[in-house]
Motif scaffolding. Sequence first.
Motif, PDB file in Angstrom:
ATOM      1  N   THR A  10       0.748  -1.360   0.125  1.00 41.12           N
ATOM      2  CA  THR A  10      -0.123  -0.149   0.157  1.00 41.12           C
ATOM      3  C   THR A  10       0.834   1.182  -0.120  1.00 41.12           C
ATOM      4  N   SER A  63      -5.114   3.634  -1.580  1.00 43.83           N
ATOM      5  CA  SER A  63      -5.235   1.989  -1.426  1.00 43.83           C
ATOM      6  C   SER A  63      -5.133   1.084  -2.192  1.00 43.83           C
ATOM      7  N   SER A 119     -10.670   3.764  -0.587  1.00 44.68           N
ATOM      8  CA  SER A 119     -10.474   2.293  -0.469  1.00 44.68           C
ATOM      9  C   SER A 119     -10.925   1.617  -1.603  1.00 44.68           C
ATOM     10  N   SER A 121     -11.034  -2.686  -3.023  1.00 46.47           N
ATOM     11  CA  SER A 121     -11.021  -4.182  -2.649  1.00 46.47           C
ATOM     12  C   SER A 121     -11.417  -5.086  -3.583  1.00 46.47           C
ATOM     13  N   SER A 174     -14.120   3.033   3.924  1.00 41.51           N
ATOM     14  CA  SER A 174     -13.555   1.674   3.735  1.00 41.51           C
ATOM     15  C   SER A 174     -14.413   0.934   2.943  1.00 41.51           C
ATOM     16  N   SER A 229     -13.263   1.193   9.324  1.00 42.46           N
ATOM     17  CA  SER A 229     -12.901  -0.095   8.840  1.00 42.46           C
ATOM     18  C   SER A 229     -13.954  -1.143   8.465  1.00 42.46           C
ATOM     19  N   SER A 285      -8.745  -0.649  12.452  1.00 43.73           N
ATOM     20  CA  SER A 285      -8.501  -1.415  11.459  1.00 43.73           C
ATOM     21  C   SER A 285      -9.376  -2.912  11.859  1.00 43.73           C
TER      22      SER A 285
END
Length: 315
Positions: A10, A63, A119, A121, A174, A229, A285
């Motif tokens: 990151t 991110s 963020s 993912s 997040s 988070s 987190s």
Amino acid sequence: MDSRLRAVVTVATVGVALLASGSAVAVRRQAFVVSQVNGTWGAAIEVPGTAALNQGGNAFITSVSCASAGNCSAGGYYRDSSGHFQAFVVSQVIGTWGAAIEVPGTAAFNQGGNAEIASVSCASAGNCSAGGYYRDGFNQRQAFVVSQVIGTWHTAIKVPVAAALRHGNASITSVSCGSAGNCSAGGEYLDNSRGHQAFVVSQAHGIWGTAIEVPGTAALNHGNADLSSVSCASADNCSAGGYYTNSSSRQQAFVVSQVNRTWHVAVEVPGLAALNQGGFAGISSVSCASAGNCGAGGYYKDSSGHIQAFVVSEK
């Protein structure tokens, strides 16, 4: 260990170049990525494509997420030639980073000239979701989400919200995906009393649902709250955490879980009240290894006014 194993760090630090202009010094900040292959870190490179985008000289990756070896995505922001901040995404395919692009659809949204990916993912190679914020024509901060499907980034959408949440100044902090097209995200929004509240929103089979205030935080929060988070172990099974301000104006940490697509009631982190004598705590987190088995960490202020770290487990 898989001989193809790659990991991408990151990017918490970005490259900075100092350019002299007469007696003034202009700082141009650029974004970079760096990859690890078979345990060895390679050479960092400027994010491909940002040289053309980042005319204002201020780019940053916020991110990074890797779904498999050599297949990652990242996001952040850059400053365009008009001095406006724009959100970008960039993907790595089989070890090669492609060119960064402005998040599709945000050009129409970002009338206030300040957008950012917060963020990213990735659930599998080429299947990711990301979120952040932009400023609309009224200079109100609005939350957005965007999904990558089979390697293509689709058009970003403003996070759908219930009527009670429509008061502006919202942002995603997040995002986590349990499987492709099944993700959860969270952040904070400003209510009609000018207080900040925490929200969650979930994606099922590629469709984002309506954001809701984190269940239980209305009773806990007497000031400002934020979800910092979220982590999803599988589709529809996630845990998250953040902070709220109690009736004594003391900041406390909360955790909340989603089970089979339903978000349960948030609770103050068990045991933290005894530690948090200074009244300043929060979750930083959360990570889930399997449904209902998660760990979280954060901070609190002890009776001497010192900031301390804590961990807590869900099992």
